[in-house]
Write a protein that holds these residues in place. Structure first.
Motif, PDB file in Angstrom:
ATOM      1  N   SER A  18      45.030  35.528  40.899  1.00  0.00           N
ATOM      2  CA  SER A  18      45.475  36.907  41.122  1.00  0.00           C
ATOM      3  C   SER A  18      44.462  37.908  40.563  1.00  0.00           C
ATOM      4  O   SER A  18      43.652  37.596  39.688  1.00  0.00           O
ATOM      5  N   GLY A  19      44.560  39.112  41.063  1.00  0.00           N
ATOM      6  CA  GLY A  19      43.721  40.187  40.553  1.00  0.00           C
ATOM      7  C   GLY A  19      43.975  40.447  39.083  1.00  0.00           C
ATOM      8  O   GLY A  19      43.056  40.796  38.332  1.00  0.00           O
ATOM      9  N   ALA A  20      45.224  40.267  38.659  1.00  0.00           N
ATOM     10  CA  ALA A  20      45.561  40.466  37.243  1.00  0.00           C
ATOM     11  C   ALA A  20      44.835  39.448  36.361  1.00  0.00           C
ATOM     12  O   ALA A  20      44.394  39.776  35.254  1.00  0.00           O
ATOM     13  N   ASP A  21      44.714  38.205  36.840  1.00  0.00           N
ATOM     14  CA  ASP A  21      43.973  37.182  36.092  1.00  0.00           C
ATOM     15  C   ASP A  21      42.517  37.603  35.904  1.00  0.00           C
ATOM     16  O   ASP A  21      41.958  37.495  34.813  1.00  0.00           O
ATOM     17  N   TYR A  22      41.908  38.071  36.985  1.00  0.00           N
ATOM     18  CA  TYR A  22      40.514  38.513  36.915  1.00  0.00           C
ATOM     19  C   TYR A  22      40.377  39.723  35.993  1.00  0.00           C
ATOM     20  O   TYR A  22      39.450  39.789  35.184  1.00  0.00           O
ATOM     21  N   GLN A  23      41.305  40.674  36.086  1.00  0.00           N
ATOM     22  CA  GLN A  23      41.234  41.872  35.251  1.00  0.00           C
ATOM     23  C   GLN A  23      41.315  41.537  33.767  1.00  0.00           C
ATOM     24  O   GLN A  23      40.607  42.128  32.955  1.00  0.00           O
ATOM     25  N   ARG A  24      42.187  40.596  33.408  1.00  0.00           N
ATOM     26  CA  ARG A  24      42.298  40.194  31.998  1.00  0.00           C
ATOM     27  C   ARG A  24      40.967  39.668  31.479  1.00  0.00           C
ATOM     28  O   ARG A  24      40.567  39.969  30.355  1.00  0.00           O
ATOM     29  N   VAL A  25      40.274  38.882  32.294  1.00  0.00           N
ATOM     30  CA  VAL A  25      38.987  38.342  31.849  1.00  0.00           C
ATOM     31  C   VAL A  25      37.945  39.452  31.779  1.00  0.00           C
ATOM     32  O   VAL A  25      37.218  39.572  30.790  1.00  0.00           O
ATOM     33  N   PHE A  26      37.863  40.293  32.816  1.00  0.00           N
ATOM     34  CA  PHE A  26      36.860  41.351  32.819  1.00  0.00           C
ATOM     35  C   PHE A  26      37.065  42.331  31.663  1.00  0.00           C
ATOM     36  O   PHE A  26      36.091  42.823  31.085  1.00  0.00           O
TER      37      PHE A  26
END
Length: 116
Positions: A18-26
């Motif tokens: 999900s986009g939320a997963d990517y956002q947490r990492v970024f």
């Protein structure tokens, strides 16, 4: 008789989806840089290593080159997945990755994963 080899797969639960997963990492990433690739990572709440790929058109223009890089990264991750710490990982490519030899890319991703 020898034991059957462990099947090394890349299941859905080992991917950033999900986009939320990517956002947490970024937002909260630590970084490992190589010549061709950059590895962003942070601790994973899932309890196992998960991989996401962000190989953009801006840096790697040809789809065939982007797909080749993604295949190499997924293969390296799949072989090491069980030995990696519980981290969410995102791999980014630099423009020079498009023309790099597959052996160079594989050695680099192996080196980045080893440093974790």
């Amino acid at each position: 008789m020898t034991a059957a080899p462990v099947i090394q797969t890349f299941p859905r639960h080992a991917r950033l989806l999900s986009g939320a997963d990517y956002q947490r990492v970024f937002q909260d990433a630590r970084r490992q840089r190589g010549r061709e690739l950059t590895l962003l990572y942070r601790h994973s709440e899932s309890g196992e290593a998960r991989l996401g790929l962000a190989i953009g058109k801006r840096h790697v223009r040809r789809a065939a080159d982007r797909n080749r890089i993604k295949r190499l990264v997924r293969e390296a991750f799949r072989h090491r997945r069980t030995r990696l710490p519980a981290m969410d990982l995102i791999v980014l490519a630099r423009g020079s990755a498009a023309t790099a030899d597959r052996r160079v890319l594989r050695a680099e991703i192996d080196s980045l994963l080893e440093r974790l």
